[in-house]
Design a protein around this motif. Structure first.
Motif, mmCIF file in Angstrom:
data_model
loop_
_atom_site.group_PDB
_atom_site.id
_atom_site.type_symbol
_atom_site.label_atom_id
_atom_site.label_comp_id
_atom_site.label_asym_id
_atom_site.label_seq_id
_atom_site.Cartn_x
_atom_site.Cartn_y
_atom_site.Cartn_z
ATOM 1 N N LYS A 66 40.233 44.000 44.146
ATOM 2 C CA LYS A 66 39.327 42.895 44.440
ATOM 3 C C LYS A 66 38.540 42.468 43.210
ATOM 4 O O LYS A 66 38.305 41.267 42.995
ATOM 5 C CB LYS A 66 38.364 43.301 45.555
ATOM 6 N N ASN A 67 38.126 43.428 42.396
ATOM 7 C CA ASN A 67 37.311 43.126 41.215
ATOM 8 C C ASN A 67 38.148 42.985 39.948
ATOM 9 O O ASN A 67 37.681 43.296 38.853
ATOM 10 C CB ASN A 67 36.259 44.234 41.029
ATOM 11 N N ARG A 68 39.380 42.533 40.106
ATOM 12 C CA ARG A 68 40.271 42.354 38.959
ATOM 13 C C ARG A 68 39.698 41.304 38.007
ATOM 14 O O ARG A 68 38.964 40.394 38.437
ATOM 15 C CB ARG A 68 41.665 41.929 39.430
ATOM 16 N N PRO A 69 40.037 41.398 36.715
ATOM 17 C CA PRO A 69 39.545 40.421 35.734
ATOM 18 C C PRO A 69 39.988 39.005 36.100
ATOM 19 O O PRO A 69 41.068 38.801 36.668
ATOM 20 C CB PRO A 69 40.190 40.882 34.428
ATOM 21 N N SER A 70 39.168 38.015 35.784
ATOM 22 C CA SER A 70 39.494 36.619 36.091
ATOM 23 C C SER A 70 40.754 36.160 35.368
ATOM 24 O O SER A 70 41.436 35.238 35.813
ATOM 25 C CB SER A 70 38.321 35.713 35.725
ATOM 26 N N SER A 71 41.071 36.833 34.258
ATOM 27 C CA SER A 71 42.266 36.467 33.496
ATOM 28 C C SER A 71 43.546 36.694 34.312
ATOM 29 O O SER A 71 44.559 36.035 34.088
ATOM 30 C CB SER A 71 42.337 37.275 32.194
ATOM 31 N N ASP A 73 43.913 36.127 37.619
ATOM 32 C CA ASP A 73 44.110 34.949 38.460
ATOM 33 C C ASP A 73 44.516 33.730 37.638
ATOM 34 O O ASP A 73 45.297 32.905 38.107
ATOM 35 C CB ASP A 73 42.832 34.660 39.249
ATOM 36 N N SER A 74 43.997 33.646 36.427
ATOM 37 C CA SER A 74 44.382 32.537 35.552
ATOM 38 C C SER A 74 45.867 32.607 35.209
ATOM 39 O O SER A 74 46.567 31.589 35.192
ATOM 40 C CB SER A 74 43.556 32.571 34.258
ATOM 41 N N ARG A 159 48.688 43.347 34.409
ATOM 42 C CA ARG A 159 47.342 42.947 33.998
ATOM 43 C C ARG A 159 46.227 43.714 34.702
ATOM 44 O O ARG A 159 45.074 43.641 34.297
ATOM 45 C CB ARG A 159 47.164 41.438 34.225
ATOM 46 N N LYS A 237 46.537 30.131 47.394
ATOM 47 C CA LYS A 237 46.063 29.511 46.144
ATOM 48 C C LYS A 237 47.203 29.324 45.152
ATOM 49 O O LYS A 237 47.079 28.560 44.199
ATOM 50 C CB LYS A 237 44.983 30.385 45.505
ATOM 51 N N TYR A 238 48.299 30.028 45.377
ATOM 52 C CA TYR A 238 49.414 30.009 44.420
ATOM 53 C C TYR A 238 50.711 29.597 45.125
ATOM 54 O O TYR A 238 51.755 30.197 44.950
ATOM 55 C CB TYR A 238 49.575 31.389 43.776
#
Length: 267
Positions: A66-71, A73-74, A159, A237-238
């Protein structure tokens, strides 16, 4: 002060003995781990169960996922755009043109009737050639759609931080992991299988909760594929480009091509 004296001259007070014993019992009581069995398999169209061996299964704590880096999702969004651009080109570009050309031949054939046997063969050969071209393009689009989630999940795992547990399935598609009770976990895995004429791809981001140690088995199968399950990752979202019509999988152009390739409908 009452003491216990050992043969080698060591002495411990009753207080120290009590502390040592309490610490030992405390560590024993803190072991909340539980062995969870799992299996990875798919059910084929013939309703046969096919077990997937040598599959790497990575288990993440839900909090880590849940707290994965925003990179992360980018990267997922960027790859979605790349897939959609390719599908747009093939389906709404190349395939749409082929659909139009085929139906123009169909109309020309009907308007020219009656025609000679030679003309009949010419129209038939031209339409068959268009069918073959449509079939090749449609196959490319279908493969992009089928491998999409597997590519995304592999990218996701590269990632994310190091998984809580990593295991590999055996020859029977089964695995075993030791997990803490009263925790939630996300099981990530990808696999593929060669079938006549194509390759099937599978991907999972499946969330489970071990509450009170009740969970005994985790099954990764058709029911919880990343492409079908509403899991810990918001796949909406994807999404890949589609017609947004419930009865049409993919784009309208893909649906028209599939219908055209049915020779019983369009001889």
């Amino acid at each position: 002060m009452i003491c216990i004296t050992w043969n080698r001259g060591y002495a411990l007070s009753w207080c120290q003995v009590t502390v040592v014993l309490l610490a030992a019992f405390s560590f024993a009581g803190c072991d909340r781990s539980k062995s969870v069995q799992g299996s990875v398999f798919v059910v084929t169209e013939g309703e046969e169960s096919y077990r997937l061996s040598l599959v790497d299964v990575n288990v993440y704590k839900h909090s880590t996922f849940k707290n994965r880096p925003s990179s992360v999702d980018s990267a997922l969004a960027e790859r979605t755009d790349l897939f959609n651009a390719r599908i747009e080109h093939l389906a709404r570009g190349v395939l749409d043109s082929l659909n139009n050309e085929y139906h123009e031949l169909q109309v020309a054939s009907l308007e020219a009737a009656p025609h000679t046997v030679e003309e009949e063969h010419t129209f038939k050969d031209l339409k068959e050639m268009k069918r073959e071209e449509m079939s090749e393009v449609l196959k490319k689009v279908t493969q992009l759609r089928e491998k999409y989630h597997a590519v995304q999940v592999r990218s996701l795992q590269k990632r994310l931080p190091k998984p809580h547990q990593s295991v590999k399935t055996g020859p029977d598609g089964e695995f075993s992991v030791s997990l803490e009770t009263d925790e939630s976990y996300v099981f990530c895995a990808t696999s593929q299988r060669d079938v006549p004429g194509t390759t099937e791809y599978y991907a999972w981001t499946h969330e489970v909760s071990i509450e009170g140690g009740d969970l005994r088995e985790v099954m990764l199968s058709n029911d919880n594929l990343a492409s079908t399950e509403k899991g810990p990752l918001d796949w909406e979202k994807y999404q890949l480009v589609s017609s947004e019509l419930p009865n049409i999988p993919g784009t309208v152009e893909e649906d028209i091509a599939r219908s055209t390739l049915e020779k019983d409908i369009f001889p």
